[in-house]
Write an enzyme that holds these catalytic residues in place. Structure first.
Site, short mmCIF file in Angstrom:
data_model
loop_
_atom_site.label_atom_id
_atom_site.label_comp_id
_atom_site.label_asym_id
_atom_site.label_seq_id
_atom_site.Cartn_x
_atom_site.Cartn_y
_atom_site.Cartn_z
N ASP A 11 0.96 -1.13 0.08
CA ASP A 11 0.01 0.11 -0.08
C ASP A 11 0.86 1.25 -0.14
OD1 ASP A 11 -2.21 -1.62 -0.05
OD2 ASP A 11 -2.70 -1.38 2.29
N ASP A 130 -14.16 -6.79 -3.86
CA ASP A 130 -14.11 -6.81 -2.46
C ASP A 130 -15.17 -7.28 -1.86
OD1 ASP A 130 -11.63 -5.46 -2.19
OD2 ASP A 130 -12.18 -3.43 -1.91
#
Lengths: 251, 198
Positions: A11, A130
């Site tokens: 990330d 997701d």
């Protein structure tokens, strides 16, 4: 034989890696390029860089990072986060990325997947999904998992592939961050449905979990962040372990 | 020595350029025959689709030149496939240096996941200078939906539901189906071998 891929995910916010790591001897633990290079040397098969920067201005920082990754790392890498237009995708690939990962923008306008794959080819388009289980259904969430879409995950996976996604990155929100293991039921349900590679994500806490995502979830690739960043598992050790279960890996 | 990289809008040219930079090799990128003719070796990269690639090569008038090169040539991925006579990818006539037709994996086995994407091993069938210093069965990164059959020009093969040509050679023409520019240090070694030994 085609090997199963191990993919560390980084990330990146404003050009820096967000999560800490246990790697020693890094000159700068916050530099995603250096961390990516370290994973590559350890035997990572691919890398994923997710841009979690909030502003447009900072995105140019991310593109600059993509260029630096491409200059220094000789394995394939995917970038994702905030890609809204075909132009964004072309910029990321021109900067040297091999694939892009689409999520919220594809949910907001599914034809985006068609446009993307027609322009850059399915092999460069990863659809990230997701997923959260609600009672007996797997549902799709958007905007970094903050909003429900009401869509069924299996239907969305199928639709995404029909529209031209060349790979699916399936994250179980129920498992993400829990270290309880991947949602193998979800993974195998999707693997049954589509004929593109499926990348398992969300829940890794041990080498057994990775093994199970491949053997039970039938994932083609396994993505993880914290187990690698915190040094819980080292990639060479993980690959030796998988090989001892006759799982084909690149060693 | 200068390596000429053919820029025909079907290649991941940046990755190849980055790899050559790592090897500290001089290169030029061009779509013009008169510029590319200066080069002592030619690389034809390729990601994309056969018909568009051939149309693009025709539009920049490089097809006849590519067919009659006398310097070492390396085609990568699609750049290897178009060395063959034809591709069934929107049925197109290719360079015809090597006999055979490029086919889709789904024609072999509808259950195969396509594209063939990821790291797979390559078995070398000759002592080609291209593979100098690389162990038998080494892994390389592949991304492709169409494959080249095994032929008398095959110098490396890989299995994905079918055994196919992972590397080919005919005279001064070399081709690899995998991406050496994306295959870590072993991939770099292939490029280095092409530059120094082929």
């Amino acid at each position: 034989m085609l090997t199963k891929r191990i993919i560390p995910c980084l990330d990146v916010k404003d050009g820096r890696t967000v999560k800490g790591t246990n790697f020693l001897n890094l000159r700068d633990a916050g530099d995603p390029v250096e961390l990516g290079a370290r994973y590559s040397e350890e035997g990572a098969d691919e890398l994923v860089f997710l841009d979690i920067s909030a502003t447009l201005e900072r995105r140019s920082t991310f593109l600059h990072m993509v260029e630096r990754v491409a200059e220094s790392i000789r394995i394939p890498f995917t970038v994702g986060g905030g890609l809204r237009t075909v132009d964004d995708i072309v910029k990321a690939l021109d900067a040297g990325a091999d694939k892009v990962s689409l999520n919220s923008a594809a949910l907001a306008r599914p034809a985006f997947i068609n446009e993307a794959s027609q322009r850059v080819g399915s092999q460069s388009v990863v659809l990230a999904i997701d997923v959260k289980r609600i009672e007996t259904r797997w549902t799709v969430w958007t905007k970094a998992g903050t909003e429900p879409t009401g869509r069924d995950a299996l239907e969305w996976a199928q639709e995404g592939v029909n529209r031209g996604a060349g790979e699916l990155l399936v994250t179980s929100m129920d498992r993400d961050g829990t270290t309880r293991g991947y949602d193998n039921e979800l993974l195998s349900a999707i693997a049954d449905l589509v004929n593109v590679p499926v990348i398992a994500s969300g829940g890794a806490g041990s080498m057994e979990h990775v093994r199970d995502a491949i053997l039970i979830g039938r994932a083609d690739a396994v993505l993880a962040a914290s187990i690698f960043h915190y040094g819980t598992i080292r990639i060479p050790q993980l690959k030796q372990y998988l090989r001892s279960y006759s799982i084909p890996v690149r060693l | 020595m200068i390596i000429g990289i053919v820029d025909y809008e079907a290649g991941n040219i940046r990755s190849v350029v980055n790899a050559l930079k790592t090897l500290r090799v001089s290169y030029l990128v061009s779509n013009k025959q008169e510029e590319l003719s200066i080069a002592s070796k030619i690389i034809l990269p390729g990601v994309g689709e056969a018909r568009s690639a051939m149309e693009s090569l025709h539009s920049i008038h490089l097809v006849e030149w590519l067919k009659t090169l006398d310097v070492p040539f390396l085609g990568i991925c699609l750049g290897m496939q178009i060395l063959f006579e034809r591709s069934t990818e929107r049925d197109i006539s290719c360079l015809g240096i090597i006999e055979g037709t490029i086919e889709h994996f789904a024609k072999v086995n509808a259950a195969l996941k396509v594209p063939h994407m990821g790291w797979n091993d390559v078995m070398f069938s000759t002592n080609s200078p291209l593979f100098e210093g690389i162990r038998q069965g080494e892994f390389f990164y592949f991304v492709h939906s169409y494959y080249a059959p095994l032929t008398s020009c095959t110098i490396g093969e890989t299995d994905y539901g079918i055994r196919f040509s992972a590397a080919v050679q005919k005279n001064n023409y070399y081709g690899v189906q995998f991406h050496p520019e994306k295959s870590g240090n072993t991939g770099l070694q292939i490029l280095k071998n092409f530059v120094e030994r082929c």
